[in-house]
Motif scaffolding. Sequence first.
Motif, PDB file in Angstrom:
ATOM      1  N   LEU A  96       0.832  -1.202   0.000  1.00  0.00           N
ATOM      2  CA  LEU A  96       0.000   0.000   0.000  1.00  0.00           C
ATOM      3  C   LEU A  96       0.867   1.253   0.000  1.00  0.00           C
ATOM      4  O   LEU A  96       1.961   1.273   0.536  1.00  0.00           O
ATOM      5  N   GLN A  97       0.356   2.297  -0.618  1.00  0.00           N
ATOM      6  CA  GLN A  97       1.047   3.581  -0.678  1.00  0.00           C
ATOM      7  C   GLN A  97       0.361   4.550   0.273  1.00  0.00           C
ATOM      8  O   GLN A  97      -0.815   4.862   0.103  1.00  0.00           O
ATOM      9  N   TRP A  98       1.067   5.007   1.296  1.00  0.00           N
ATOM     10  CA  TRP A  98       0.491   5.930   2.258  1.00  0.00           C
ATOM     11  C   TRP A  98       1.609   6.745   2.900  1.00  0.00           C
ATOM     12  O   TRP A  98       2.758   6.322   2.962  1.00  0.00           O
ATOM     13  N   ARG A  99       1.256   7.935   3.336  1.00  0.00           N
ATOM     14  CA  ARG A  99       2.233   8.851   3.915  1.00  0.00           C
ATOM     15  C   ARG A  99       2.725   8.312   5.266  1.00  0.00           C
ATOM     16  O   ARG A  99       1.932   7.891   6.103  1.00  0.00           O
ATOM     17  N   ARG A 101       4.915   5.788   5.488  1.00  0.00           N
ATOM     18  CA  ARG A 101       5.255   4.365   5.403  1.00  0.00           C
ATOM     19  C   ARG A 101       6.734   4.128   5.731  1.00  0.00           C
ATOM     20  O   ARG A 101       7.072   3.205   6.466  1.00  0.00           O
ATOM     21  N   LYS A 163       3.991  -6.949  -8.700  1.00  0.00           N
ATOM     22  CA  LYS A 163       2.887  -6.005  -8.537  1.00  0.00           C
ATOM     23  C   LYS A 163       1.776  -6.237  -9.561  1.00  0.00           C
ATOM     24  O   LYS A 163       0.634  -5.856  -9.347  1.00  0.00           O
TER      25      LYS A 163
END
Length: 277
Positions: A96-99, A101, A163
């Motif tokens: 997942l891409q999140w601030r 990480r 991916k």
Amino acid sequence: MSRFQTVLRAIVLTIGALAFLFPFYYMIIGSLQTEPNPTPAGAFPDPSNLTLDNYTQINERIDLLQGLVNSGIFTGGVILGTIVFGVLAGYALAVLQWRGRGVTFALALLVQVVPFQLLMIPLYVMIARDFGLADNYLGMILPFAINSTAVIIFRQYFLQVPKELFDAARIDGANEFRVLTRIALPLVRPALLTVVLLTFIGPWNEFLWPFLITKEAALQPLAVSLANYISNVAATASNPFGAVLAGAVVLAVPAVVLFIVFQRYFTSTNIGSGVKG
């Protein structure tokens, strides 16, 4: 390799295996001896000196079966928490891409250098006084329910999954939880087995935390019960040395059996085989 090199390697590996297994063999033999024999000849005792009396004597003082059950509950709860939280956190850090990480992963690495003994006093105050979980299975399990090592292992395995598999599942309408359970987890089965075995050894042999958090003998894991037996009543046994070794055998056998059963599954899987070149 030449025939000589093959034979030499087999001899060296055999000697190493025997040297590694000898303490375990001596522990079993010592637990069966009626009269202790600390000399080297004690490793090859007279069959007439072998008996199960040591197991009977220690079981009369501490309930070996109840201790095993307590250890199983403690270890099983820790493994369950480690798998659930490790998989979720590892997947979030890898896929997942999140601030934040990167910072979170750095903190997970930082936790590795903090010894558990440093956190034991505040954990005891929080769990025993604030949560009221002393003499409780949950109080034993909570400090070990999240394992940063497991998080790192799962993250590294999830990073190896192409991916394209995740993207294809999302295009087909799968949500993230379905992607995790149906796509990612089956491809990282070796990681699950690795984490289970690595996690099992810690709580199964853990002594200090269960000793601090439990005072009732009926709730104590076998490692704590054996320590109390050695400290308080082992000297009253007819063969204290054999009784202690008998308890050690009972504690060690489940770990050995678990490894024997699952060691053949420690094979790498080609996680890239699901993507066409």
